[in-house]
Motif scaffolding. Structure first.
Motif, mmCIF file in Angstrom:
data_model
loop_
_atom_site.group_PDB
_atom_site.id
_atom_site.type_symbol
_atom_site.label_atom_id
_atom_site.label_comp_id
_atom_site.label_asym_id
_atom_site.label_seq_id
_atom_site.Cartn_x
_atom_site.Cartn_y
_atom_site.Cartn_z
ATOM 1 N N TYR A 142 -37.114 -127.993 78.261
ATOM 2 C CA TYR A 142 -38.243 -127.717 79.854
ATOM 3 C C TYR A 142 -38.972 -129.805 79.224
ATOM 4 O O TYR A 142 -38.407 -130.588 78.249
ATOM 5 C CB TYR A 142 -38.793 -126.695 79.632
ATOM 6 N N SER A 390 -38.328 -118.229 88.781
ATOM 7 C CA SER A 390 -36.853 -118.668 87.750
ATOM 8 C C SER A 390 -36.523 -117.734 86.826
ATOM 9 O O SER A 390 -37.558 -116.403 86.876
ATOM 10 C CB SER A 390 -36.594 -119.458 87.801
ATOM 11 N N LEU A 394 -40.733 -119.184 85.676
ATOM 12 C CA LEU A 394 -41.033 -120.184 86.452
ATOM 13 C C LEU A 394 -41.673 -119.385 87.318
ATOM 14 O O LEU A 394 -40.519 -119.495 88.368
ATOM 15 C CB LEU A 394 -40.017 -121.691 86.535
ATOM 16 N N ILE A 405 -44.210 -126.400 90.558
ATOM 17 C CA ILE A 405 -43.475 -124.748 90.255
ATOM 18 C C ILE A 405 -44.486 -125.401 89.119
ATOM 19 O O ILE A 405 -44.494 -126.197 88.517
ATOM 20 C CB ILE A 405 -42.302 -125.785 89.539
ATOM 21 N N TRP A 406 -44.815 -123.828 88.808
ATOM 22 C CA TRP A 406 -45.787 -123.068 87.802
ATOM 23 C C TRP A 406 -45.521 -122.908 86.245
ATOM 24 O O TRP A 406 -43.779 -122.414 86.651
ATOM 25 C CB TRP A 406 -46.664 -122.386 88.412
ATOM 26 N N ARG A 407 -45.247 -122.923 85.056
ATOM 27 C CA ARG A 407 -45.214 -122.369 83.951
ATOM 28 C C ARG A 407 -45.730 -122.224 83.110
ATOM 29 O O ARG A 407 -47.176 -122.046 82.934
ATOM 30 C CB ARG A 407 -44.102 -123.699 83.683
ATOM 31 N N SER A 409 -46.982 -121.705 79.781
ATOM 32 C CA SER A 409 -46.693 -122.655 78.857
ATOM 33 C C SER A 409 -46.685 -122.062 77.196
ATOM 34 O O SER A 409 -45.924 -122.150 76.240
ATOM 35 C CB SER A 409 -46.995 -123.687 78.880
ATOM 36 N N TYR A 415 -50.017 -119.305 83.165
ATOM 37 C CA TYR A 415 -49.559 -120.272 84.390
ATOM 38 C C TYR A 415 -49.931 -121.436 84.995
ATOM 39 O O TYR A 415 -51.441 -121.169 85.204
ATOM 40 C CB TYR A 415 -48.782 -119.722 85.533
ATOM 41 N N TYR A 418 -46.562 -127.357 86.577
ATOM 42 C CA TYR A 418 -45.626 -128.080 85.438
ATOM 43 C C TYR A 418 -44.918 -128.731 86.268
ATOM 44 O O TYR A 418 -44.797 -130.261 85.712
ATOM 45 C CB TYR A 418 -44.162 -127.139 85.010
ATOM 46 N N SER A 457 -35.416 -123.444 83.539
ATOM 47 C CA SER A 457 -35.629 -122.598 85.122
ATOM 48 C C SER A 457 -34.339 -121.725 85.044
ATOM 49 O O SER A 457 -33.979 -120.808 84.976
ATOM 50 C CB SER A 457 -35.081 -123.479 86.794
#
Lengths: 595, 883
Positions: A142, A390, A394, A405-407, A409, A415, A418, A457
């Protein structure tokens, strides 16, 4: 392979070190074992060859050596144990939850059997964990920012300069201005991409060779595209009906029963093609037999927000009244109806694990839901026309020409942003799709197609038994047959698939079964029999009178149950005699029953 | 022998016990006798003068010899003196105090007794608490005592017994409990002289102690008690025996699989192997065996054949005899053959008849004689009947019979006719039993056919005939519709309901068609003049319809628009009505999948007819209809989907909007019905049309934010009500007391109110139990998916008692895709592995460490079992030795 060789600054050196260490250990283990055998073998032969004196000395030596070896063996054992300990959390995942508390059980036999079974489960879980450890070595990377750098400020261009050539080839922009906003879909293995332009442009692209497999025009509105079992067949939602084409662009079927579809979904384990049409009707069609399994009117109006929950294959629909409904083919009413928003829902997405749902709506809200508890987890402010999760969790969302795009973490479903990507201003992003087993996000927009790199992803390790991007023709054929053999029936779709095989949930109004009624009656009769009567004055205390009284009591006890049974009988009563129902003039025409 | 026995006793107490018991019993005969005689002696002892007694007391020879008196000696004495009491009391069996068995044992040969007695006595003494120790002890060779007794006898003339008794008394004198007799000497007499000497007090104390202890011999325990004790001991023993199996059993019970084919020896026995095991049993076999085993013959076989020939010598006479016998037999056979040939050649029917009769007679006689033959005959006849019924051989089915019938029976001569008649009769005879039934059914059928074919006025004109036919067909179709599919999708309750609804609609159509027919029939009939088609008539006809409310609506609806105020409204509604009707007819078509053409035509006709009717100005009925019209409308609206509902109120409020709405609706429904026709799929949801969003709808959608939640709440309430029905409010009952206002006065009966409250409570509880009870803005359907029910266990499987444990135990997949090879086999192996035909041997005892774990590798288990088997064998041998 699935990992793009980006210098993510994140493929932590620690991880690498760990690997090296374990490899070393392994080598050591093997060496130790080999040496030991060899030495013992020599020693066993040695005394015969040499003199007595020598042999004595030799034995002393031997014993000393032996001690050392034993120590070594011990050490290796410890090492093995350590390895197992490392695996434990992983194997726990494969155990699918805790074993039952056997202490509660009173049946010793069952207890013994279950404990054996539990041990076997542990064994296979450990084996699975081992396999994961040694076979699924690749880890997903990442982006990691240093200092005040922000990951979402890193542009695609800067990523591209860092990655290897093969990965850099995966990104592209296709400028197709004429045939208007594009929908795209990837095949299950992520090898093929299907593109459908609003104005009738259809194309299938092999994403590894970047070959155009087929491109043709249907000269009709295309609303959605979806791959069926493999890349050989795909379904297209056109102006009036959904159609099924093969890879060569030949029209195989026109599914007129579906009406004018707005959105298509395919449930690959069930061979079901699901469509929602303009009238808000949900159709399930089995593509292996061609039978329409079922069709329901949602009664909630027109919608083109439909998404499958990959965990349980339940279809989620977003409606204009802010509702999200979940459907399965064997229930005419939605399983769950949630009021998620106060305005029309624009997008719904489900995470792979099946317990996270993201919804976006026109009320400028994006919500994350825990669909095990049906609770809102997070509430974000923002618009989104398209959402997609994803494989690695993600969340991509598009708003106009902007993509975020969010993640998650730190693993608690919190979220945060990202990455972000902006198309040229004025482009309207129609659909976002993450490519399976790759770190690529496909974007279909009003002026063509784009692919961008999104590190971390895709699932880096693919299981060829599940989906193989490098499938040969033979494998594909084999897999098709296997998939057909393993096809699941539509009724196995349920909210909690782990409940299959479990005890049937209690009915609301459980009618007492015949046996139960009988048992209750017997008990009542017994109770009635055991009633002791008062001693009555003369004449009324005769044994015959007492017997009579007792009999009466028993009869009374029985009667209530018999009446209960009587109540059920009218339901089963045969229909009234037809002859008697008809008027007199028609009675003679009635069919006589064979006597 | 005794030693061996003792050893045994030590090893196996049970056995020793039983043996001891037996010996006890054996001894008892004697003892009892002795005791009895003793007692007698004591009780009725000779009344001798005291001087004599004294003398005897003094004259008692010595303590040693005094002990030695007993039955044995007594018997000797008897022999000598021919004493009368030869038969012991127990043998006489007068008072039944002694077991027969004991007697029997007593009669055992003497030498056996002699062998056994002494050793057993010793045991007995220990077991029986030394009962009458003094009495028991008997030794041979008490010469002195004997002589003395004889002397006394000669002097006094009393029986020897008396003196023996005395001798016994002497013994008791020395005994501790010598308390009998008038002048007994106690131990104190002996002690007194020692008074004052050292150790006296000690001795005295000891004596006291001894006295205090009950030294009297207790009577043998009663049988019940004894057996109880025995049982206790046996139980303890057997428990011990059995508990050693416990670990073994436990292991087997907990084992996931039991393997029974471990020591599989499936060697197929050869003929040689079977022959080798053969043992001669019968006389013949034994003879053969002797001959075969004859060394001479064997030798001859092993050497050359010359010797065999020698052995094979047969006498000339034998050969001649055999030859003669054979010749005789041959000639006999030949003669018999000739005879039968001759008989067969005889063509005379009379002869054969006579022969047959004779045979039958014999058979009947036989039948009368034994039931078996009768049975046989019955079976034969049954068979014949069945055969006849199958082949119809005698029912003019033969070529010959057919030919004759073809030519006509009248053309035949009498003989042929008779033959045919006979044949038929034979058939009748053969199939007699079935006849009645066949006749019945056939007559029934024919009558049915008759009624079907010819009854409805065969002499009418062609038109009416046609009409009648059509009518019949419609009726038939109506009847056919009734049978519902019992399985598959259509058997689901909601499907059934929808199908029923459709059927009802179709029935409606059919009934209307019937009316039509009847009306037209009436036109054709002169008499049918009264039957003018009118609404009243239809209502009258409705009586035989299945559904009673529907037709009313149907007949009324078309007329309703005429009474409404606004023309535009009416137009729209009218259109819709038509639509509805058409829809319905289509539904009906779908429902009764393949209606015959007539019915279809009829239905179309109905539709036209209805239109016609609609155009006829209102009659009397229309008036009422107008009143109900709005109601019905509302009902239809509520049946439709939500969107419709929403539109309804607005339609009621503003008469302008619905126009457009309905127009849209119309167009939509048209297309909808089209799709419906195409897919031919019966949808379970009641018909509801989706409208394209109109302008107002769009506007509402835009400003929907406010009431979304309230709407959802309403939805939720609806679903709750649908899934948990709201109980109906109790109402006054029609009928009793209604006129007199008694019910009104009394109010609703309390039981009804109670019931109602109970239902409400139940419902509330059910609502609380729902999963979405505490979740706002969530509806979780509690509908039970019947199709998915088969995927669940109906009830908790047997050994499980808790649901959690069961569900936990099935959480892991056991397929090969999810498990490694090492555990897949163990996970899926059946509980018992056994090859067919393998004999399961009984369980063999083996030592098991109860703490050992079960899941050891298989090889080791096998090895261990082998070892155990060896051990078991050894054990078995030991057992054999012991027993």
């Amino acid at each position: 392979m699935g990992k793009t060789r980006v210098d993510y600054k994140a493929l932590s050196t620690q991880c690498k070190k760990k690997k090296r260490r374990t490899r070393k250990r392994k080598r050591k283990l093997m060496e130790g074992g080999g040496n030991l055998d060899w030495k013992i073998g020599v020693m066993a032969h040695a005394p015969a060859r040499e003199g007595k004196k020598e042999s004595k000395k030799y034995y002393q030596n031997y014993i000393r050596e032996r001690g050392k070896e034993e120590e070594k063996i011990k050490r290796t054992r410890i090492l093995v144990v350590v390895i197992f300990d490392e695996l434990d959390p992983k194997s726990k995942r494969y155990l699918r939850g805790e074993g039952a508390n056997l202490e509660v059980l009173r049946d010793k036999k069952l207890k013994g059997q279950l404990s054996i079974k539990e041990k076997l489960y542990g064994q296979s879980a450990r084996a699975a964990a081992m396999a994961e450890k040694w076979l699924m070595h690749a880890e997903h990377g990442y982006l990691e920012a240093e200092g005040i750098e922000k990951t979402w400020r890193i542009k695609q261009e800067s990523i591209l300069t860092e990655v290897d050539i093969i990965s850099s080839r995966k990104t592209f922009d296709m400028f197709l201005p004429e045939l208007g906003p594009y929908k795209l879909e990837y095949s299950l293995s992520g090898r093929h991409m299907l593109v459908g332009g609003r104005k009738g442009h259809l194309a299938m692209i092999d994403m590894i060779t970047m070959d155009l497999v087929k491109e043709f025009q249907v000269r009709e509105t295309i609303r959605d595209v979806v791959f069926l079992q493999n890349e050989l067949l795909f379904a297209v939602a056109q102006k009036k009906y959904p159609y099924i084409y093969n890879r060569d662009g030949t029209e195989i079927h026109c599914l007129k029963e579906h009406g004018a579809p707005l959105k298509l979904q395919y449930l690959d384990k069930y061979f079901l093609l699901v469509s929602i049409n303009k009238l808000g009707e949900l159709h399930y069609q089995d593509v292996s037999t061609g039978v329409i399994v079922v069709s329901y009117r949602t009664g909630l109006g027109r919608t083109d927000v439909m998404q499958t929950n990959p965990y349980n294959s339940v279809i989620g629909l977003g409606h204009s009244r802010g509702k999200v409904t979940m459907w399965k083919p064997t229930s005419s009413k939605p399983l769950v109806t949630m009021l998620c928003h106060h305005a029309p829902v624009t997008a719904v997405a489900f995470q792979n694990g099946g317990h996270l749902m993201a919804t976006a709506s026109m009320d400028r809200k994006i919500k994350l839901w825990d669909i095990r508890k049906f609770e809102v987890l997070r509430n974000y402010v923002g618009y989104a026309q398209s959402l997609d999760f994803s494989q690695k969790g993600l969340l991509a969302m598009s708003n106009g020409s902007h993509i975020q795009i969010w993640r998650d973490s730190d693993g608690n479903n919190d979220y945060g942003q990202y990455m972000s990507h902006s198309m040229v201003k004025g482009y309207q992003v129609g659909k976002l799709r993450f490519r399976p087993y790759e770190d690529v996000l496909g974007i279909g927009h009003s002026m063509g197609l784009s692919c961008i790199l999104v590190p971390g992803s895709g699932e880096p390790n693919f299981d060829t038994w599940v989906a193989n991007p490098y499938e040969t023709r033979k494998q594909r054929r084999e897999k098709e047959v296997h998939a057909l053999l393993d096809k699941l029936q539509p009724e196995t779709i349920m909210l909690d698939p782990t409940k299959i095989g479990a005890v049937r949930p209690q009915r609301k109004k459980e009618k007492p079964s015949k046996l139960e009624v009988e048992a209750a009656m017997e008990a009542a009769v017994e109770a009635a029999k055991s009633i002791s009567f008062k001693n009555k004055s003369k004449g009324r205390n005769k044994p015959s009178k007492r017997a009579k009284k007792k009999e009466e009591a028993v009869l009374n006890a029985k009667r209530s149950f018999l009446e209960l049974q009587d109540d059920e009988w009218p339901m089963k009563k045969p229909k009234l005699d037809e002859v008697s129902q008809l008027s007199k003039s028609l009675q003679r025409f009635a069919r006589k029953k064979p006597s | 022998m005794a030693k061996v026995e003792k050893k045994k006793k030590r090893q196996r107490p049970i056995l020793s016990n039983s043996i001891a018991l037996a010996s006890k019993r054996k001894m008892k005969g004697k003892k009892i006798k002795k005791v009895a005689s003793d007692v007698r002696r004591r009780k009725f002892g000779p009344h001798l003068p005291s001087s004599f007694m004294k003398e005897m007391g003094i004259q008692k020879p010595s303590p040693n010899s005094s002990d030695l008196t007993g039955g044995e000696e007594e018997e000797e004495g008897e022999d000598l003196y021919e004493y009368e009491e030869a038969i012991p009391e127990e043998e006489t069996g007068k008072n039944r105090r002694y077991d027969a068995v004991e007697n029997y044992e007593y009669e055992l040969p003497e030498e056996f007794e002699d062998e056994d007695v002494p050793s057993d006595e010793n045991d007995d003494v220990s077991v029986d608490d030394g009962d009458d120790a003094g009495v028991d002890e008997e030794e041979e060779g008490e010469d002195a005592g004997e002589k003395h007794v004889r002397m006394l006898q000669s002097i006094t003339g009393l029986p020897a017994e008396a003196f023996e008794g005395k001798g016994k008394k002497n013994v008791t004198l020395l005994d501790v409990h010598g308390d009998m007799g008038p002048q007994h000497v106690s131990i104190y007499d002996f002690l007194d002289p020692l008074h004052g000497k050292s150790g006296y007090s000690k001795l005295r104390k000891r004596v006291h102690q001894l006295e205090r202890e009950p030294m009297a011999v207790s009577a043998p325990l009663p049988k019940v008690e004894r057996e109880k004790l025995e049982r206790e001991v046996t139980y303890a023993q057997s428990k011990k025996e059995i508990t050693k199996w416990e670990p073994l059993v436990k292991r087997n019970r907990e084992a996931p699989t039991l393997l029974f084919n471990e020591d599989l020896d499936l060697a197929v026995p050869t003929v040689g192997a079977i022959a080798a095991e053969h043992r001669p049993r019968t006389e013949f076999e034994k003879k053969m065996a002797v001959l075969l085993g004859d060394p001479e013959v064997l030798e001859a076989h092993t050497k050359d054949g010359a010797k065999l020939l020698e052995l094979n010598k047969i006498s000339v006479k034998d050969v001649l005899d055999r030859h003669n016998h054979l010749a005789k037999m041959r000639s006999l056979f030949f003669r018999h053959e000739m005879k039968s040939k001759h008989i067969k050649k005889i063509k005379s029917k009379t002869y054969h008849r006579i022969l047959k009769r004779g045979r039958q007679k014999g058979a009947s006689a036989e039948i009368n004689m034994d039931p078996e033959a009768a049975n046989e005959l019955a079976r034969k006849q049954e068979f014949k009947r069945a055969e006849e019924r199958m082949t119809l051989k005698h029912k003019n089915s033969s070529k010959w019979a057919k030919r004759i019938i073809k030519r006509g029976l009248k053309a035949q001569d009498e003989g042929t006719r008779a033959a045919i008649a006979e044949q038929l009769q034979q058939h009748a005879l053969l199939t007699r039993k079935m006849n009645s039934m066949i006749e019945n059914s056939s007559s029934d059928e024919t009558s049915d056919d008759d009624s079907d074919d010819f009854s409805p006025g065969s002499d009418r004109e062609g038109v009416s005939k046609l009409l009648n036919k059509a009518k019949e067909k419609t009726i038939k179709v109506m009847e056919e519709e009734e049978d519902m599919p019992k399985s598959g999708v259509l058997s689901l309750p909601f499907m059934e309901r929808s199908v029923k609804r459709q059927r009802e609609a179709a029935r409606e159509e059919a009934l209307l068609a019937l009316q039509e027919y009847e009306a037209s029939l009436g036109k054709h009939d002169e008499k049918g003049d009264e039957k003018v088609p009118s609404t009243a008539q239809t209502s009258g006809k409705r009586v035989f319809g299945g559904a009673k409310s529907q037709p009313k609506e149907l007949s009324r609806k078309p007329k309703s628009p005429y009474n409404s105020d606004s023309e535009s409204d009416f137009e729209a509604r009218d259109g819709e009505e038509e639509q509805k009707i058409e829809d319905r007819s289509q539904q009906a078509k779908i429902g009764s999948l393949l209606l015959p053409d007539e019915a279809l035509a009829a239905q179309n006709k109905i539709c036209e007819d209805l239109d016609d009717i609609a155009k006829i100005p209102a009659s009397k009925t229309t008036y009422e209809v107008a009143i109900f019209a709005s109601d019905t409308w509302r009902k239809i609206g509520s049946e439709n989907s939500q969107d419709n509902v929403k539109i309804e109120p607005s339609a009621a409020e503003s008469p302008v909007h619905p126009n457009s709405d309905n127009m849209v609706h119309d167009g939509n429904s048209d297309s909808d019905s089209e799709t419906e026709m195409v897919d031919g799929f019966i949808s379970s949801v009641p018909k509801s049309e989706y409208e394209l969003p109109s302008q107002s709808e769009l506007i509402r959608r835009a400003f929907a934010a406010d009431d979304v939640e309230a709407e959802f709440e309403k939805d939720k309430m609806d679903t709750l009500n649908a899934e948990n029905h709201e109980p109906e409010k109790p109402a006054l009952l029609p009928g009793w007391g209604q006129w007199t206002h008694i019910q009104q006065k009394k109010g609703i009966p309390s039981s009804m109110i109670e019931k109602h409250e109970d239902e409400i409570k139940k419902r509330e509880e059910a609502l609380k139990r729902r999963k979405d009870a505490n979740l706002k803005n969530i509806i979780i359907s509690e509908k039970i998916d019947r199709k998915a029910e088969k995927l669940h266990a109906k009830s908790l499987p047997f050994p499980y008692t808790s649901k959690e444990v069961y569900e936990q135990s099935i959480r892991m997949p056991i397929g090969p895709d999810y498990n490694p090879a090492i555990s897949i086999g163990a996970l899926n192996r059946p509980a018992i592995v056994k090859r067919a035909g393998v004999i399961v041997k009984p369980i063999v005892y083996e030592e098991i460490d109860p703490c050992s774990k079960l899941d050891e590798p298989k090889e080791s288990k096998k090895i261990r079992q082998k070892q155990n088997r060896k051990k078991a064998k050894v054990d078995g041998r030991k057992f054999a030795v012991k027993s």
